[in-house]
Design a protein around this motif. Structure first.
Motif, PDB file in Angstrom:
ATOM      1  N   ARG A  42       0.832  -1.194   0.000  1.00  0.00           N
ATOM      2  CA  ARG A  42       0.000   0.000   0.000  1.00  0.00           C
ATOM      3  C   ARG A  42       0.869   1.247   0.000  1.00  0.00           C
ATOM      4  NH1 ARG A  42      -3.694   0.953   5.153  1.00  0.00           N
ATOM      5  NH2 ARG A  42      -1.573   1.080   6.002  1.00  0.00           N
ATOM      6  N   ASP A  43       0.529   2.196  -0.822  1.00  0.00           N
ATOM      7  CA  ASP A  43       1.272   3.445  -0.870  1.00  0.00           C
ATOM      8  C   ASP A  43       0.967   4.292   0.363  1.00  0.00           C
ATOM      9  OD1 ASP A  43       2.205   2.656  -3.319  1.00  0.00           O
ATOM     10  OD2 ASP A  43       0.739   3.823  -4.455  1.00  0.00           O
ATOM     11  N   VAL A  44       1.958   5.062   0.795  1.00  0.00           N
ATOM     12  CA  VAL A  44       1.762   6.031   1.865  1.00  0.00           C
ATOM     13  C   VAL A  44       1.368   7.355   1.221  1.00  0.00           C
ATOM     14  CG1 VAL A  44       2.860   7.286   3.747  1.00  0.00           C
ATOM     15  CG2 VAL A  44       3.416   4.881   3.362  1.00  0.00           C
ATOM     16  N   ILE A  45       0.145   7.807   1.470  1.00  0.00           N
ATOM     17  CA  ILE A  45      -0.359   9.060   0.909  1.00  0.00           C
ATOM     18  C   ILE A  45      -0.914   9.886   2.056  1.00  0.00           C
ATOM     19  CG2 ILE A  45      -1.936  10.129  -0.731  1.00  0.00           C
ATOM     20  CD1 ILE A  45      -1.989   7.466  -2.249  1.00  0.00           C
ATOM     21  N   THR A  46      -0.196  10.946   2.444  1.00  0.00           N
ATOM     22  CA  THR A  46      -0.646  11.743   3.586  1.00  0.00           C
ATOM     23  C   THR A  46      -1.715  12.757   3.198  1.00  0.00           C
ATOM     24  OG1 THR A  46       1.057  13.431   3.264  1.00  0.00           O
ATOM     25  CG2 THR A  46       1.632  11.521   4.627  1.00  0.00           C
ATOM     26  N   GLY A  47      -1.735  13.184   1.926  1.00  0.00           N
ATOM     27  CA  GLY A  47      -2.661  14.247   1.545  1.00  0.00           C
ATOM     28  C   GLY A  47      -2.155  15.602   2.010  1.00  0.00           C
ATOM     29  N   ASN A  48      -2.788  16.653   1.516  1.00  0.00           N
ATOM     30  CA  ASN A  48      -2.312  18.002   1.827  1.00  0.00           C
ATOM     31  C   ASN A  48      -2.623  18.374   3.276  1.00  0.00           C
ATOM     32  OD1 ASN A  48      -5.054  17.972   0.596  1.00  0.00           O
ATOM     33  ND2 ASN A  48      -5.067  20.102   1.259  1.00  0.00           N
ATOM     34  N   GLN A  49      -1.680  19.089   3.876  1.00  0.00           N
ATOM     35  CA  GLN A  49      -1.813  19.534   5.255  1.00  0.00           C
ATOM     36  C   GLN A  49      -2.108  21.034   5.269  1.00  0.00           C
ATOM     37  OE1 GLN A  49      -1.484  16.919   7.568  1.00  0.00           O
ATOM     38  NE2 GLN A  49      -1.359  15.801   5.623  1.00  0.00           N
ATOM     39  N   GLY A  50      -3.394  21.393   5.296  1.00  0.00           N
ATOM     40  CA  GLY A  50      -3.775  22.787   5.326  1.00  0.00           C
ATOM     41  C   GLY A  50      -3.989  23.371   3.947  1.00  0.00           C
ATOM     42  N   PRO A  51      -4.254  24.672   3.870  1.00  0.00           N
ATOM     43  CA  PRO A  51      -4.494  25.334   2.578  1.00  0.00           C
ATOM     44  C   PRO A  51      -3.242  25.374   1.726  1.00  0.00           C
ATOM     45  CG  PRO A  51      -4.374  26.949   4.342  1.00  0.00           C
ATOM     46  CD  PRO A  51      -4.385  25.605   5.007  1.00  0.00           C
ATOM     47  N   PHE A  52      -3.432  25.466   0.423  1.00  0.00           N
ATOM     48  CA  PHE A  52      -2.309  25.478  -0.508  1.00  0.00           C
ATOM     49  C   PHE A  52      -1.476  26.735  -0.295  1.00  0.00           C
ATOM     50  CE2 PHE A  52      -0.360  26.179  -4.717  1.00  0.00           C
ATOM     51  CZ  PHE A  52       0.262  24.958  -4.870  1.00  0.00           C
ATOM     52  N   PRO A  53      -0.144  26.597  -0.093  1.00  0.00           N
ATOM     53  CA  PRO A  53       0.696  27.776   0.175  1.00  0.00           C
ATOM     54  C   PRO A  53       0.918  28.599  -1.083  1.00  0.00           C
ATOM     55  CG  PRO A  53       2.043  25.796   0.105  1.00  0.00           C
ATOM     56  CD  PRO A  53       0.623  25.337   0.000  1.00  0.00           C
ATOM     57  N   ALA A  54       0.623  29.868  -0.993  1.00  0.00           N
ATOM     58  CA  ALA A  54       0.834  30.770  -2.123  1.00  0.00           C
ATOM     59  C   ALA A  54       2.308  31.106  -2.253  1.00  0.00           C
ATOM     60  CB  ALA A  54       0.022  32.048  -1.929  1.00  0.00           C
ATOM     61  N   ALA A  55       2.687  31.575  -3.447  1.00  0.00           N
ATOM     62  CA  ALA A  55       4.071  31.978  -3.675  1.00  0.00           C
ATOM     63  C   ALA A  55       4.425  33.156  -2.785  1.00  0.00           C
ATOM     64  CB  ALA A  55       4.264  32.335  -5.147  1.00  0.00           C
ATOM     65  N   LEU A  56       5.718  33.306  -2.488  1.00  0.00           N
ATOM     66  CA  LEU A  56       6.165  34.350  -1.576  1.00  0.00           C
ATOM     67  C   LEU A  56       6.214  35.721  -2.226  1.00  0.00           C
ATOM     68  CD1 LEU A  56       9.066  32.432   0.203  1.00  0.00           C
ATOM     69  CD2 LEU A  56       6.677  32.616   0.868  1.00  0.00           C
ATOM     70  N   GLY A  57       6.115  35.780  -3.549  1.00  0.00           N
ATOM     71  CA  GLY A  57       6.171  37.042  -4.255  1.00  0.00           C
ATOM     72  C   GLY A  57       5.587  36.865  -5.638  1.00  0.00           C
ATOM     73  N   THR A  58       5.875  37.781  -6.520  1.00  0.00           N
ATOM     74  CA  THR A  58       5.317  37.728  -7.869  1.00  0.00           C
ATOM     75  C   THR A  58       6.332  37.344  -8.922  1.00  0.00           C
ATOM     76  OG1 THR A  58       5.743  40.096  -8.136  1.00  0.00           O
ATOM     77  CG2 THR A  58       3.571  39.440  -7.298  1.00  0.00           C
ATOM     78  N   GLU A  59       7.603  37.325  -8.585  1.00  0.00           N
ATOM     79  CA  GLU A  59       8.626  37.037  -9.578  1.00  0.00           C
ATOM     80  C   GLU A  59       9.629  36.028  -9.036  1.00  0.00           C
ATOM     81  OE1 GLU A  59      10.474  40.638 -10.738  1.00  0.00           O
ATOM     82  OE2 GLU A  59       8.683  41.476 -11.713  1.00  0.00           O
ATOM     83  N   ALA A  60      10.217  35.245  -9.956  1.00  0.00           N
ATOM     84  CA  ALA A  60      11.314  34.354  -9.575  1.00  0.00           C
ATOM     85  C   ALA A  60      12.567  35.211  -9.378  1.00  0.00           C
ATOM     86  CB  ALA A  60      11.539  33.312 -10.658  1.00  0.00           C
ATOM     87  N   PRO A  61      13.517  34.774  -8.544  1.00  0.00           N
ATOM     88  CA  PRO A  61      13.551  33.494  -7.834  1.00  0.00           C
ATOM     89  C   PRO A  61      12.963  33.541  -6.435  1.00  0.00           C
ATOM     90  CG  PRO A  61      15.668  34.545  -7.626  1.00  0.00           C
ATOM     91  CD  PRO A  61      14.814  35.472  -8.457  1.00  0.00           C
ATOM     92  N   ALA A  62      12.444  34.731  -5.991  1.00  0.00           N
ATOM     93  CA  ALA A  62      11.923  34.819  -4.627  1.00  0.00           C
ATOM     94  C   ALA A  62      10.790  33.831  -4.394  1.00  0.00           C
ATOM     95  CB  ALA A  62      11.439  36.240  -4.360  1.00  0.00           C
ATOM     96  N   ALA A  63       9.889  33.694  -5.363  1.00  0.00           N
ATOM     97  CA  ALA A  63       8.770  32.752  -5.231  1.00  0.00           C
ATOM     98  C   ALA A  63       8.246  32.447  -6.619  1.00  0.00           C
ATOM     99  CB  ALA A  63       7.684  33.350  -4.370  1.00  0.00           C
ATOM    100  N   PRO A  64       8.824  31.456  -7.273  1.00  0.00           N
ATOM    101  CA  PRO A  64       8.418  31.171  -8.659  1.00  0.00           C
ATOM    102  C   PRO A  64       7.002  30.659  -8.742  1.00  0.00           C
ATOM    103  CG  PRO A  64       9.848  29.456  -7.810  1.00  0.00           C
ATOM    104  CD  PRO A  64       9.848  30.546  -6.792  1.00  0.00           C
ATOM    105  N   SER A  65       6.229  31.203  -9.685  1.00  0.00           N
ATOM    106  CA  SER A  65       4.882  30.683  -9.934  1.00  0.00           C
ATOM    107  C   SER A  65       4.947  29.521 -10.912  1.00  0.00           C
ATOM    108  CB  SER A  65       3.988  31.785 -10.508  1.00  0.00           C
ATOM    109  OG  SER A  65       4.528  32.271 -11.726  1.00  0.00           O
ATOM    110  N   GLN A  66       6.054  29.412 -11.628  1.00  0.00           N
ATOM    111  CA  GLN A  66       6.288  28.278 -12.497  1.00  0.00           C
ATOM    112  C   GLN A  66       7.424  27.444 -11.915  1.00  0.00           C
ATOM    113  OE1 GLN A  66       6.911  29.958 -16.368  1.00  0.00           O
ATOM    114  NE2 GLN A  66       4.729  30.304 -16.688  1.00  0.00           N
TER     115      GLN A  66
END
Length: 313
Positions: A42-66
Protein backbone atom coordinates in the motif's frame (compact mmCIF):
# COMPACT_ATOMS: atom_id res chain seq x y z
CA UNK A 1 -39.01 -49.08 11.17
CA UNK A 2 -37.47 -46.17 9.25
CA UNK A 3 -34.98 -43.94 11.06
CA UNK A 4 -36.03 -40.60 9.54
CA UNK A 5 -33.84 -38.44 11.84
CA UNK A 6 -30.62 -40.27 10.94
CA UNK A 7 -31.09 -40.65 7.22
CA UNK A 8 -28.31 -38.06 6.45
CA UNK A 9 -25.91 -38.85 9.30
CA UNK A 10 -23.93 -41.50 7.44
CA UNK A 11 -20.54 -41.10 5.66
CA UNK A 12 -22.24 -39.95 2.47
CA UNK A 13 -23.94 -37.07 4.33
CA UNK A 14 -20.78 -35.85 6.06
CA UNK A 15 -18.68 -35.57 2.86
CA UNK A 16 -20.34 -32.35 1.54
CA UNK A 17 -19.82 -30.72 4.95
CA UNK A 18 -16.10 -31.59 4.96
CA UNK A 19 -15.69 -30.21 1.44
CA UNK A 20 -17.44 -26.99 2.45
CA UNK A 21 -15.24 -26.58 5.53
CA UNK A 22 -12.12 -27.23 3.43
CA UNK A 23 -13.14 -24.62 0.81
CA UNK A 24 -13.90 -22.05 3.49
CA UNK A 25 -10.49 -22.64 5.10
CA UNK A 26 -8.72 -22.25 1.74
CA UNK A 27 -10.60 -19.01 1.06
CA UNK A 28 -9.73 -17.63 4.50
CA UNK A 29 -6.02 -18.40 4.01
CA UNK A 30 -6.06 -16.90 0.51
CA UNK A 31 -7.85 -13.72 1.63
CA UNK A 32 -5.46 -13.33 4.58
CA UNK A 33 -2.39 -13.59 2.34
CA UNK A 34 -3.89 -11.12 -0.13
CA UNK A 35 -4.68 -8.72 2.71
CA UNK A 36 -1.10 -8.89 4.02
CA UNK A 37 0.28 -8.37 0.51
CA UNK A 38 -2.05 -5.42 -0.04
CA UNK A 39 -0.98 -3.82 3.23
CA UNK A 40 2.72 -4.27 2.48
CA UNK A 41 2.34 -2.79 -1.02
CA UNK A 42 0.00 0.00 0.00
CA UNK A 43 1.27 3.44 -0.87
CA UNK A 44 1.76 6.03 1.86
CA UNK A 45 -0.36 9.06 0.91
CA UNK A 46 -0.65 11.74 3.59
CA UNK A 47 -2.66 14.25 1.54
CA UNK A 48 -2.31 18.00 1.83
CA UNK A 49 -1.81 19.53 5.26
CA UNK A 50 -3.77 22.79 5.33
CA UNK A 51 -4.49 25.33 2.58
CA UNK A 52 -2.31 25.48 -0.51
CA UNK A 53 0.70 27.78 0.17
CA UNK A 54 0.83 30.77 -2.12
CA UNK A 55 4.07 31.98 -3.67
CA UNK A 56 6.17 34.35 -1.58
CA UNK A 57 6.17 37.04 -4.25
CA UNK A 58 5.32 37.73 -7.87
CA UNK A 59 8.63 37.04 -9.58
CA UNK A 60 11.31 34.35 -9.57
CA UNK A 61 13.55 33.49 -7.83
CA UNK A 62 11.92 34.82 -4.63
CA UNK A 63 8.77 32.75 -5.23
CA UNK A 64 8.42 31.17 -8.66
CA UNK A 65 4.88 30.68 -9.93
CA UNK A 66 6.29 28.28 -12.50
CA UNK A 67 8.75 25.42 -12.06
CA UNK A 68 12.36 26.20 -11.17
CA UNK A 69 14.92 23.45 -10.55
CA UNK A 70 18.21 24.11 -8.82
CA UNK A 71 21.24 23.17 -10.88
CA UNK A 72 22.79 19.81 -9.99
CA UNK A 73 20.25 19.27 -7.18
CA UNK A 74 17.03 17.21 -7.16
CA UNK A 75 14.79 19.84 -5.54
CA UNK A 76 12.24 21.73 -7.64
CA UNK A 77 10.35 24.90 -6.67
CA UNK A 78 6.80 25.61 -7.86
CA UNK A 79 4.20 28.00 -6.43
CA UNK A 80 4.83 27.92 -2.66
CA UNK A 81 6.23 24.38 -2.55
CA UNK A 82 9.60 22.67 -2.70
CA UNK A 83 9.39 19.18 -4.26
CA UNK A 84 12.01 16.76 -2.95
CA UNK A 85 12.52 13.05 -3.81
CA UNK A 86 12.88 10.57 -0.92
CA UNK A 87 14.34 7.07 -0.71
CA UNK A 88 11.00 5.57 -1.83
CA UNK A 89 8.90 8.43 -3.18
CA UNK A 90 8.53 12.20 -3.15
CA UNK A 91 7.33 14.88 -0.76
CA UNK A 92 6.35 18.55 -0.86
CA UNK A 93 7.54 21.14 1.67
CA UNK A 94 5.76 24.40 2.46
CA UNK A 95 8.25 27.15 1.61
CA UNK A 96 6.63 29.52 4.11
CA UNK A 97 6.92 27.21 7.11
CA UNK A 98 9.48 24.59 6.07
CA UNK A 99 7.04 21.88 7.19
CA UNK A 100 5.95 18.89 5.12
CA UNK A 101 2.84 19.66 3.08
CA UNK A 102 2.27 16.19 1.64
CA UNK A 103 4.14 12.94 1.11
CA UNK A 104 3.84 10.00 -1.31
CA UNK A 105 5.93 6.85 -0.76
CA UNK A 106 5.83 3.16 -1.63
CA UNK A 107 6.14 0.37 0.96
CA UNK A 108 6.92 -2.56 -1.35
CA UNK A 109 10.35 -4.02 -2.05
CA UNK A 110 10.50 -2.48 -5.55
CA UNK A 111 10.52 1.07 -4.18
CA UNK A 112 13.63 3.23 -4.58
CA UNK A 113 14.43 6.91 -5.07
CA UNK A 114 12.53 7.83 -8.24
CA UNK A 115 13.34 10.16 -11.08
CA UNK A 116 10.84 13.00 -10.77
CA UNK A 117 9.57 15.93 -12.78
CA UNK A 118 7.20 18.77 -11.88
CA UNK A 119 4.69 20.97 -13.68
CA UNK A 120 2.43 23.71 -12.34
CA UNK A 121 -0.22 21.08 -11.55
CA UNK A 122 1.40 17.65 -11.31
CA UNK A 123 4.37 15.74 -9.92
CA UNK A 124 5.45 12.58 -11.79
CA UNK A 125 7.64 9.95 -10.07
CA UNK A 126 9.30 7.21 -12.14
CA UNK A 127 10.67 4.22 -10.21
CA UNK A 128 13.37 1.77 -11.26
CA UNK A 129 10.88 -1.13 -11.56
CA UNK A 130 8.91 0.80 -14.20
CA UNK A 131 6.07 2.22 -12.10
CA UNK A 132 5.14 5.71 -13.31
CA UNK A 133 2.97 7.66 -10.86
CA UNK A 134 1.15 10.98 -11.35
CA UNK A 135 0.56 12.98 -8.13
CA UNK A 136 -1.65 16.06 -7.80
CA UNK A 137 0.58 18.98 -6.82
CA UNK A 138 -2.05 20.69 -4.64
CA UNK A 139 -3.47 17.68 -2.77
CA UNK A 140 -0.71 15.06 -2.84
CA UNK A 141 -3.25 12.47 -3.98
CA UNK A 142 -2.38 9.97 -6.72
CA UNK A 143 -4.26 10.69 -9.95
CA UNK A 144 -2.94 7.77 -11.99
CA UNK A 145 -0.45 4.90 -12.14
CA UNK A 146 0.99 3.06 -15.12
CA UNK A 147 3.71 0.50 -15.87
CA UNK A 148 6.46 1.75 -18.16
CA UNK A 149 9.90 0.10 -18.41
CA UNK A 150 12.85 2.42 -18.02
CA UNK A 151 15.47 2.33 -20.74
CA UNK A 152 18.48 2.87 -18.52
CA UNK A 153 18.41 6.66 -18.90
CA UNK A 154 15.99 8.22 -16.40
CA UNK A 155 15.03 11.35 -18.33
CA UNK A 156 11.53 12.82 -17.86
CA UNK A 157 10.16 15.96 -19.49
CA UNK A 158 6.82 17.63 -18.70
CA UNK A 159 5.26 20.23 -20.96
CA UNK A 160 2.33 20.88 -23.30
CA UNK A 161 0.17 18.69 -21.04
CA UNK A 162 2.40 15.66 -21.66
CA UNK A 163 4.95 13.54 -19.81
CA UNK A 164 7.77 12.47 -22.15
CA UNK A 165 10.07 9.66 -21.02
CA UNK A 166 12.79 7.46 -22.50
CA UNK A 167 11.90 3.85 -23.24
CA UNK A 168 14.21 1.13 -24.62
CA UNK A 169 14.71 2.07 -28.27
CA UNK A 170 12.61 5.20 -28.24
CA UNK A 171 10.63 7.93 -26.51
CA UNK A 172 7.03 7.77 -25.27
CA UNK A 173 4.56 10.48 -24.24
CA UNK A 174 1.74 10.20 -21.70
CA UNK A 175 -1.14 12.48 -20.80
CA UNK A 176 -0.23 14.56 -17.76
CA UNK A 177 -3.85 14.48 -16.59
CA UNK A 178 -4.71 10.78 -17.05
CA UNK A 179 -1.43 8.89 -17.62
CA UNK A 180 -2.75 7.50 -20.91
CA UNK A 181 -0.04 6.81 -23.49
CA UNK A 182 -0.38 9.30 -26.37
CA UNK A 183 2.43 8.48 -28.79
CA UNK A 184 5.80 6.80 -29.19
CA UNK A 185 8.86 7.68 -31.28
CA UNK A 186 11.40 5.08 -32.40
CA UNK A 187 14.98 6.35 -32.33
CA UNK A 188 17.71 5.56 -34.87
CA UNK A 189 19.65 2.47 -33.85
CA UNK A 190 22.82 4.47 -33.15
CA UNK A 191 20.97 6.83 -30.76
CA UNK A 192 20.88 5.83 -27.10
CA UNK A 193 19.05 8.45 -25.06
CA UNK A 194 17.36 11.89 -25.22
CA UNK A 195 19.43 14.93 -24.25
CA UNK A 196 16.51 17.35 -24.15
CA UNK A 197 12.88 17.85 -25.16
CA UNK A 198 11.47 21.26 -26.14
CA UNK A 199 7.79 22.19 -26.65
CA UNK A 200 7.08 24.58 -29.52
CA UNK A 201 3.94 26.11 -31.10
CA UNK A 202 1.68 24.31 -33.60
CA UNK A 203 1.81 20.94 -31.77
CA UNK A 204 5.55 20.62 -32.38
CA UNK A 205 7.97 18.92 -29.97
CA UNK A 206 11.71 18.87 -30.65
CA UNK A 207 13.39 15.74 -29.27
CA UNK A 208 17.18 16.01 -29.05
CA UNK A 209 18.90 12.62 -28.74
CA UNK A 210 22.52 11.54 -28.27
CA UNK A 211 23.92 9.25 -30.97
CA UNK A 212 27.20 7.55 -31.79
CA UNK A 213 29.03 8.38 -35.02
CA UNK A 214 32.32 7.53 -36.70
CA UNK A 215 33.96 10.77 -35.48
CA UNK A 216 32.66 10.57 -31.90
CA UNK A 217 29.51 11.71 -30.14
CA UNK A 218 26.84 13.44 -32.18
CA UNK A 219 23.23 14.35 -31.68
CA UNK A 220 20.07 14.30 -33.78
CA UNK A 221 17.23 16.76 -33.35
CA UNK A 222 13.87 15.30 -34.38
CA UNK A 223 10.72 17.35 -34.89
CA UNK A 224 7.65 15.42 -33.73
CA UNK A 225 3.92 16.09 -34.04
CA UNK A 226 2.98 15.80 -30.36
CA UNK A 227 -0.56 14.67 -31.16
CA UNK A 228 0.43 11.57 -33.14
CA UNK A 229 4.18 11.03 -32.67
CA UNK A 230 4.77 11.42 -36.41
CA UNK A 231 8.30 12.50 -37.35
CA UNK A 232 8.23 15.85 -39.19
CA UNK A 233 11.94 16.55 -39.72
CA UNK A 234 15.43 15.59 -38.56
CA UNK A 235 18.69 17.55 -38.21
CA UNK A 236 22.17 16.51 -37.05
CA UNK A 237 23.73 18.59 -34.26
CA UNK A 238 26.89 18.25 -32.18
CA UNK A 239 25.62 18.83 -28.64
CA UNK A 240 22.46 19.46 -26.68
CA UNK A 241 19.95 21.91 -28.14
CA UNK A 242 18.86 24.98 -26.17
CA UNK A 243 15.56 26.79 -26.69
CA UNK A 244 15.76 30.58 -26.54
CA UNK A 245 12.17 31.31 -27.65
CA UNK A 246 9.21 29.58 -29.29
CA UNK A 247 10.83 29.65 -32.73
CA UNK A 248 14.58 29.51 -31.99
CA UNK A 249 16.94 26.70 -31.01
CA UNK A 250 20.71 27.03 -30.51
CA UNK A 251 23.20 24.19 -31.02
CA UNK A 252 26.81 23.48 -31.90
CA UNK A 253 27.38 22.70 -35.57
CA UNK A 254 27.86 19.00 -36.38
CA UNK A 255 30.90 19.98 -38.47
CA UNK A 256 32.85 21.02 -35.37
CA UNK A 257 35.43 18.39 -34.53
CA UNK A 258 35.99 17.02 -31.04
CA UNK A 259 39.39 18.64 -30.58
CA UNK A 260 39.48 20.32 -27.19
CA UNK A 261 41.16 23.54 -28.33
CA UNK A 262 38.93 24.22 -31.32
CA UNK A 263 36.50 27.11 -31.12
CA UNK A 264 32.86 26.04 -30.99
CA UNK A 265 30.86 26.76 -34.13
CA UNK A 266 27.43 27.71 -32.77
CA UNK A 267 24.32 27.74 -34.93
CA UNK A 268 21.08 29.66 -34.37
CA UNK A 269 18.15 27.77 -35.92
CA UNK A 270 14.70 28.94 -37.01
CA UNK A 271 12.29 26.13 -36.10
CA UNK A 272 8.73 25.28 -37.13
CA UNK A 273 6.82 22.22 -38.37
CA UNK A 274 8.64 22.39 -41.71
CA UNK A 275 12.14 22.07 -40.29
CA UNK A 276 15.10 23.63 -38.46
CA UNK A 277 16.84 26.14 -40.74
CA UNK A 278 20.10 28.04 -40.16
CA UNK A 279 19.52 31.70 -39.28
CA UNK A 280 22.98 32.70 -38.06
CA UNK A 281 26.31 31.24 -37.03
CA UNK A 282 29.09 32.42 -34.70
CA UNK A 283 32.20 31.09 -33.00
CA UNK A 284 32.85 30.84 -29.27
CA UNK A 285 36.16 30.20 -27.51
CA UNK A 286 34.38 28.66 -24.53
CA UNK A 287 30.91 27.19 -25.14
CA UNK A 288 29.29 25.75 -22.00
CA UNK A 289 25.59 26.71 -21.96
CA UNK A 290 23.78 26.69 -18.62
CA UNK A 291 20.31 27.96 -19.49
CA UNK A 292 18.28 29.78 -22.13
CA UNK A 293 15.03 31.69 -22.50
CA UNK A 294 13.47 35.00 -23.54
CA UNK A 295 15.84 35.24 -26.49
CA UNK A 296 18.96 34.90 -24.31
CA UNK A 297 21.35 32.00 -23.78
CA UNK A 298 23.79 31.91 -20.85
CA UNK A 299 27.13 30.20 -21.35
CA UNK A 300 29.77 29.85 -18.65
CA UNK A 301 33.32 30.60 -19.70
CA UNK A 302 36.78 31.43 -18.46
CA UNK A 303 37.68 35.11 -18.91
CA UNK A 304 40.82 35.79 -20.86
CA UNK A 305 43.80 36.34 -18.60
CA UNK A 306 45.61 39.58 -19.14
CA UNK A 307 49.35 39.50 -18.76
CA UNK A 308 50.70 41.69 -16.02
CA UNK A 309 52.45 44.81 -17.33
CA UNK A 310 56.22 44.66 -17.39
CA UNK A 311 57.90 46.43 -14.46
CA UNK A 312 59.40 49.81 -15.29
CA UNK A 313 63.05 49.66 -16.24
Amino acid sequence: MNNKGGSHAGPEGRRPRKRMVFLVAVLVILMSSLLVEWYMERDVITGNQGPFPAALGTEAPAAPSQVSRQSYRPEALVHGLSIVPTDSGVRALNLRTGKEYWRYERRDAGADMPSDEVSAAMVVAWFDDGKLVGIDLRTGNVRWRTEFPRGGFQYIHMGAGQVVAHTPGGVAAFSERSGKKLWTLRLPRSCKYPWAVHDLPEHLTAVDVGCESSDGQNGVAIGVDNRTGAELWKRTVRQELYKTDNHTLVAVSPFTTSQLRERARVQVLDVDRKGARLRAEFFSDSWAPDDAGDGIIISAGTPNRREAPAPPS
